[in-house]
Each structure stands twice: as C-alpha cells, then as structure tokens.
Design a protein around this motif. Structure first.
Motif, PDB file in Angstrom:
ATOM      1  N   VAL A 272      43.742  50.004  39.913  1.00 18.24           N
ATOM      2  CA  VAL A 272      42.402  49.533  39.555  1.00 18.24           C
ATOM      3  C   VAL A 272      41.713  49.085  40.833  1.00 18.24           C
ATOM      4  N   ASN A 273      40.553  49.653  41.131  1.00 19.17           N
ATOM      5  CA  ASN A 273      39.832  49.314  42.360  1.00 19.17           C
ATOM      6  C   ASN A 273      38.535  48.550  42.111  1.00 19.17           C
ATOM      7  N   ARG A 274      38.092  48.507  40.860  1.00 18.50           N
ATOM      8  CA  ARG A 274      36.875  47.784  40.517  1.00 18.50           C
ATOM      9  C   ARG A 274      37.099  47.028  39.213  1.00 18.50           C
ATOM     10  N   VAL A 275      36.599  45.793  39.151  1.00 22.97           N
ATOM     11  CA  VAL A 275      36.785  44.954  37.971  1.00 22.97           C
ATOM     12  C   VAL A 275      35.480  44.242  37.657  1.00 22.97           C
ATOM     13  N   ARG A 276      35.061  44.303  36.399  1.00 22.04           N
ATOM     14  CA  ARG A 276      33.911  43.518  35.963  1.00 22.04           C
ATOM     15  C   ARG A 276      34.411  42.176  35.430  1.00 22.04           C
ATOM     16  N   VAL A 277      33.780  41.098  35.887  1.00 20.71           N
ATOM     17  CA  VAL A 277      34.195  39.742  35.506  1.00 20.71           C
ATOM     18  C   VAL A 277      33.007  39.003  34.917  1.00 20.71           C
ATOM     19  N   THR A 278      33.229  38.299  33.823  1.00 28.41           N
ATOM     20  CA  THR A 278      32.239  37.325  33.355  1.00 28.41           C
ATOM     21  C   THR A 278      32.871  35.946  33.440  1.00 28.41           C
ATOM     22  N   LEU A 279      32.080  34.978  33.781  1.00 30.63           N
ATOM     23  CA  LEU A 279      32.533  33.585  33.825  1.00 30.63           C
ATOM     24  C   LEU A 279      31.587  32.758  32.968  1.00 30.63           C
ATOM     25  N   SER A 280      32.128  32.203  31.890  1.00 29.06           N
ATOM     26  CA  SER A 280      31.366  31.323  30.995  1.00 29.06           C
ATOM     27  C   SER A 280      31.862  29.902  31.190  1.00 29.06           C
ATOM     28  N   THR A 281      30.937  28.967  31.339  1.00 27.97           N
ATOM     29  CA  THR A 281      31.281  27.580  31.640  1.00 27.97           C
ATOM     30  C   THR A 281      30.637  26.664  30.613  1.00 27.97           C
ATOM     31  N   ALA A 282      31.438  25.765  30.047  1.00 25.66           N
ATOM     32  CA  ALA A 282      30.943  24.762  29.101  1.00 25.66           C
ATOM     33  C   ALA A 282      31.106  23.386  29.741  1.00 25.66           C
ATOM     34  N   GLY A 283      30.013  22.641  29.838  1.00 26.37           N
ATOM     35  CA  GLY A 283      30.043  21.317  30.455  1.00 26.37           C
ATOM     36  C   GLY A 283      29.860  20.212  29.430  1.00 26.37           C
TER      37      GLY A 283
END
Length: 332
Positions: A272-283
């Motif tokens: 795998v040479n490319r990765v899509r990432v999402t980051l969700s943050t709850a404060g």
C-alpha cells in the motif's frame, strides 16, 4: 493565545470514510495538581467504533477496568509517510449548552493553540512525516505508531520548525503517557505537555480494509503564568478517531483497490503506497466550566449538579480533518 483560524465561519459535518511570556514553570518536581488532574476513563459499551463515528456518539465514559495496551496497526502501514492534513469542518453538538456559550469558553479543546497535541492549530493545514514501525523484543511481530517521532513532526509543522525540544515516550514501559517539551519561547501557551491515554479501541472493516482507531486523551498543558515559579496548568479532555483506508496507486487509479488483490511485499503484507485518513475529534468541557454554565436562567447563580454532570460528559465541539498519506521510499 486564541487562534482565529480554528473557528471558520461555516460549519461542516464530521468526515467519515464512505499570552505573553511572564515566567517559566518549574520542571524540577512533579506538581501535585498534575497528578490530581489525571482522570482514567473506560470504553463505553457500544456496537462498534465505526457505528459511533457514523452516528457521532462520543459520550465521555468514567472508570477503567484495565490499562489500555498500545495500538497494533495493520502491517501495510509499516514504514514512513508524507502526510498532508486539511481542516474539514466543525460542529457544536451539545443540547445542553449553546454555540455562543461554548465559543466563549477558552478551555474548550482546540480553542487555544497546543490544547490538542495532535492538532496544535486546529484550523490550519500542514504537511509532515509519520512513521509506523515494528516493536522491539516480544513486540517485534506487530506494527506500532512511532508516537515520539510523529508528535514531534506534527508540532514542528504546526507551531514552527524546531519547536519541539524532546518527546518522551516508551511504549514498553508505559504506553499511556507521553511528555512533550517545547523549546523555550516556541509557544505562548505551552512549555510542556503531559498526554495521557485513558482508552483505546480498534476495528477493521472487511469490505475495504479500513482500520479504525479510537483513543481517549487527558492532556495537561503547562505554560507560562504571571506568577514567578508557578506554571499555568490547563487540562483538556478529548477523543480522537482515526480511519485509515488503503488506496490504489496514483498511476493506476482504476485497479482493484482491495487488499486481497495487492502485491505482497517482502514483509508479507499487501503493498500500500497511499492511504486516505480521516481524523474526527470530540472535545469536552472541564467539570468546573460545566458547573458555571448550568445555573438557573434568571435565578440565583447556583449550579445544577445533574445538568453540569451531563454537560461534562457530552462532547461540546466536533472537529473533522482529512489527510492523505503517501509512502516515502521503498515498501518494507
């Protein structure tokens, strides 16, 4: 120092995968207030991390049955990556406090720079490196995040080159504590950050190999104050949920993106040479802040304990970021 870019004018939904310096704080002893600020949390019984993310359910849990172990990542993430991170939006989901109320509270995670270690400047874009590597000794069969390297790269990218003096993290000794020391004067809001992990959860979606990681944090930021020899201590509580989705190579966008169809590298993992990432943050608000926002409207300024407890346990702000990871060098 509040960051104007952290709160853009338009609200967007959470993304899913389908202060002048006065005096320096003392470093020579552990402050009793720091130890008292550490709260241990436990995972809430839920259907799955993916379901909670889709439904935006991030209630803050209390009490812990055991100390969480370091997260084991998929073998295809092993190696070093270039990361491009973009801010994708925010929401105020609380039914107990208005948007205006939350926006006025500077202790809300993300409203001040360095109040969220993995997102030192919430509204900004950044490019940095990230690394995932094999453990040592008995941990050599699994892939782990190189937390010391990654946090150093992230903070330098957002705050300024060489802002980080040192990141102390030893997953074998204590996988749930990280100490970040910033170069003197690098940030008006922080000289040292103590980061505690109170809960971890992971799962993998079989259809496309997306890997979900939830981590609950208690951050204690120590910075400069107006009183000589006394550090300003600012605790924040928040949850991060990362999703990692493997993508086909850029030059062959129409190829089968499934992990089963990938070439296997020397390490025995799909390439795998490319990765899509999402980051969700709850404060979350701190309990004392929740108390002051739950007095009877138009009546005596007496906090309503039940309402304060509910407000302290629900997220008051949600942030969303999207990232693209591109592999550096050869596949391991």
């Amino acid at each position: 120092q509040r960051d104007a870019r952290a709160m853009p004018s338009a609200s967007r939904v959470i993304a899913t995968p389908s202060a002048s310096r006065a005096s320096a704080p003392t470093r020579t002893r552990r402050d009793a207030s720091l130890a008292a600020a550490v709260v241990v949390c436990a995972p809430r019984a839920s259907a799955s991390v993916e379901t909670d993310l889709r439904e935006k359910k991030f209630p803050k849990a209390v009490f812990a049955a055991s100390r969480p172990e370091a997260t084991r990542y998929p073998a295809w993430l092993e190696g070093e990556w270039t990361v491009r991170s973009e801010f994708a939006g925010y929401e105020f989901p609380s039914a107990s406090a208005s948007e205006e109320t939350i926006a006025r509270e500077p202790s809300t995670p993300g409203f001040q720079k360095m109040s969220v270690a993995f997102l030192p400047d919430v509204g900004a874009e950044a490019t940095f490196r990230a690394r995932f590597s094999r453990g040592r000794g008995k941990r050599a069969e699994a892939v782990y995040e190189d937390r010391a390297f990654n946090l150093g790269e992230i903070i330098d990218a957002y705050v300024g080159a060489d802002a980080v003096e040192e990141v102390e993290y030893d997953a074998e000794r204590d996988a749930n504590r990280t100490t970040i020391r910033l170069r003197r004067g690098a940030s008006n809001n922080a000289e040292r950050v103590e980061l505690f992990t109170n809960n971890r959860a992971t799962e993998t979606r079989a259809s496309d190999g997306t890997f979900f990681v939830r981590e609950d944090f208690r951050q204690v930021t120590l910075g400069y104050s107006a009183n000589y020899g006394v550090a300003r201590t600012a605790p924040t509580d928040y949850v991060h949920v990362w999703t990692y989705t493997p993508l086909p190579d850029a030059e062959t966008p129409d190829e089968d993106a499934s992990l089963a169809a990938r070439r296997v590298g020397a390490a025995g993992a799909p390439v795998v040479n490319r990765v899509r990432v999402t980051l969700s943050t709850a404060g979350y608000l701190q309990p004392n802040d929740a108390l002051k926002y739950t007095t009877n409207p138009g009546g005596a300024p007496v906090p309503r304990v039940g309402a304060a407890s509910a407000l302290a346990l629900e997220p008051v702000v949600l942030y969303s970021h999207v990232m693209l990871l591109e592999r550096v060098g050869c596949v391991p």
